[in-house]
Design an enzyme around this catalytic site. Structure first.
Site, PDB file in Angstrom:
ATOM      1  N   SER A  29     104.357  38.452  20.851  1.00 33.94           N
ATOM      2  CA  SER A  29     104.668  39.158  22.087  1.00 33.94           C
ATOM      3  C   SER A  29     105.873  38.508  22.743  1.00 33.94           C
ATOM      4  O   SER A  29     106.068  37.296  22.630  1.00 33.94           O
ATOM      5  CB  SER A  29     103.479  39.115  23.053  1.00 33.94           C
ATOM      6  OG  SER A  29     103.821  39.655  24.315  1.00 33.94           O
ATOM      7  N   ASP A  58      86.443  42.061  11.495  1.00 36.74           N
ATOM      8  CA  ASP A  58      86.514  41.436  12.813  1.00 36.74           C
ATOM      9  C   ASP A  58      87.132  40.060  12.600  1.00 36.74           C
ATOM     10  O   ASP A  58      86.552  39.222  11.897  1.00 36.74           O
ATOM     11  CB  ASP A  58      85.102  41.318  13.401  1.00 36.74           C
ATOM     12  CG  ASP A  58      85.086  40.725  14.813  1.00 36.74           C
ATOM     13  OD1 ASP A  58      86.032  40.002  15.172  1.00 36.74           O
ATOM     14  OD2 ASP A  58      84.109  40.975  15.547  1.00 36.74           O
ATOM     15  N   LYS A  65      99.945  33.729  22.151  1.00 37.29           N
ATOM     16  CA  LYS A  65     101.047  34.314  21.390  1.00 37.29           C
ATOM     17  C   LYS A  65     102.131  33.276  21.099  1.00 37.29           C
ATOM     18  O   LYS A  65     102.747  33.280  20.026  1.00 37.29           O
ATOM     19  CB  LYS A  65     101.633  35.514  22.143  1.00 37.29           C
ATOM     20  CG  LYS A  65     100.665  36.688  22.262  1.00 37.29           C
ATOM     21  CD  LYS A  65     100.257  37.223  20.897  1.00 37.29           C
ATOM     22  CE  LYS A  65      99.438  38.493  20.995  1.00 37.29           C
ATOM     23  NZ  LYS A  65      99.108  39.068  19.670  1.00 37.29           N
ATOM     24  N   TYR A  80      97.192  34.510  27.745  1.00 37.56           N
ATOM     25  CA  TYR A  80      97.788  35.421  26.760  1.00 37.56           C
ATOM     26  C   TYR A  80      99.105  34.847  26.237  1.00 37.56           C
ATOM     27  O   TYR A  80      99.337  34.799  25.024  1.00 37.56           O
ATOM     28  CB  TYR A  80      98.019  36.794  27.392  1.00 37.56           C
ATOM     29  CG  TYR A  80      98.573  37.818  26.429  1.00 37.56           C
ATOM     30  CD1 TYR A  80      97.748  38.414  25.485  1.00 37.56           C
ATOM     31  CD2 TYR A  80      99.919  38.193  26.459  1.00 37.56           C
ATOM     32  CE1 TYR A  80      98.238  39.352  24.589  1.00 37.56           C
ATOM     33  CE2 TYR A  80     100.417  39.124  25.571  1.00 37.56           C
ATOM     34  CZ  TYR A  80      99.575  39.704  24.641  1.00 37.56           C
ATOM     35  OH  TYR A  80     100.082  40.628  23.742  1.00 37.56           O
TER      36      TYR A  80
END
Length: 267
Positions: free
Chosen positions: A129, A50, A146, A142
């Site tokens: 991304s 994790d 990234k 998000y």
């Protein structure tokens, strides 16, 4: 001797496709998952890891080194999505996305660096991304995670050059995976001032994933990057219009580019 690859988040989606593709090319692949159901799937050896828990990273690294004594390639793929009007996303969710998408990869990099430095070689591929190149409406957090990982990679690859450790970013566009199911969605509240536009944007995001590219393309792209003698700083993989959008941001006036995004999301 087969190169040893460690890839995080390999139990589903893009990570699974990359891991299984590399197995077919003769690599020894260790994939990680928070709760792996099997020790081996389609030739991929699974370990519990994790990225938000340093002790699990240390344990996984010990297990790989005990069996292989080296790590040639690290692919930081584990991550999660988040959507919503920034005003309505709880702060704990904003912190959580950075823990997974930004601090998580850095923890794994720090864990593998001593081994790669001792080897005198290594390659680290950070999966970012296309969204990390631009601020997208209702995906602000998000995009931020990234984008931060991409910039950190740019700096870190210069710091590690003297040790013959190479770093690169590979930025996927929309791929047909289950990422939408695992995203945190700020609730779509009918009494929210953002209800209409957030609802439209959310539907469009899900449609993009549903009609996304075949994730095997990411496996092919990563395989090609591994075989590059001197990998570039950035790679983009996905639909033509998504890749060209990054180029357009660099050449168009900022307000013109913003208008293109507003039109695309019907805002």
């Amino acid at each position: 001797m087969s190169q040893v690859v460690l890839i995080t988040g390999a139990s589903s989606g893009i990570g699974k496709s990359i891991a299984e593709f590399l197995v077919t090319k003769g690599f020894t692949v260790y994939g990680t998952s928070r709760n792996p159901k099997q020790q081996e799937v389609n030739g991929v050896h699974f370990l519990a890891l994790d990225v938000t828990k340093p002790e699990t990273i240390a344990t996984a690294m010990e297990q790989v080194l005990e069996k292989e004594a080296r790590v040639d390639v690290l692919i930081n793929n584990a991550g999660k999505g988040i959507t919503g009007p920034l005003e309505e996303i709880p702060e704990e969710e904003l912190r959580s996305i950075f823990e997974t998408n930004y601090f998580g990869p850095l923890r794994v990099i720090k864990a593998v660096l001593p081994t790669m430095r001792k080897q005198g070689s290594g390659l680290i591929i950070n999966v970012t991304s296309i969204a990390g190149y631009m601020g997208l409406p209702y995906r602000s957090a998000y995009s931020a995670t990234k984008g931060a990982l991409g910039l950190t990679t740019e700096a870190l690859r210069m710091e590690l050059k003297e040790f013959n450790i190479k770093l690169t970013n590979v930025a996927p566009g929309d791929f047909a995976t289950n990422i939408a199911a695992g995203r945190y969605h700020a609730p779509l509240k009918q009494d929210s001032p953002y209800a209409a536009n957030y609802g439209k944007s959310l539907a469009l995001m899900d449609e993009h994933v549903d009609h996304g590219e075949d994730p095997q393309k990411m496996g092919e792209a990563v395989f090609a990057i591994i075989n590059e003698k001197e990998p570039a700083v950035h790679y983009k993989v996905g639909a033509y219009m998504q890749k060209i959008s990054v180029f357009l941001k660099g050449v168009l006036p900022s307000k013109v580019y913003e208008r293109l995004l507003l039109n695309h999301y019907k805002l």
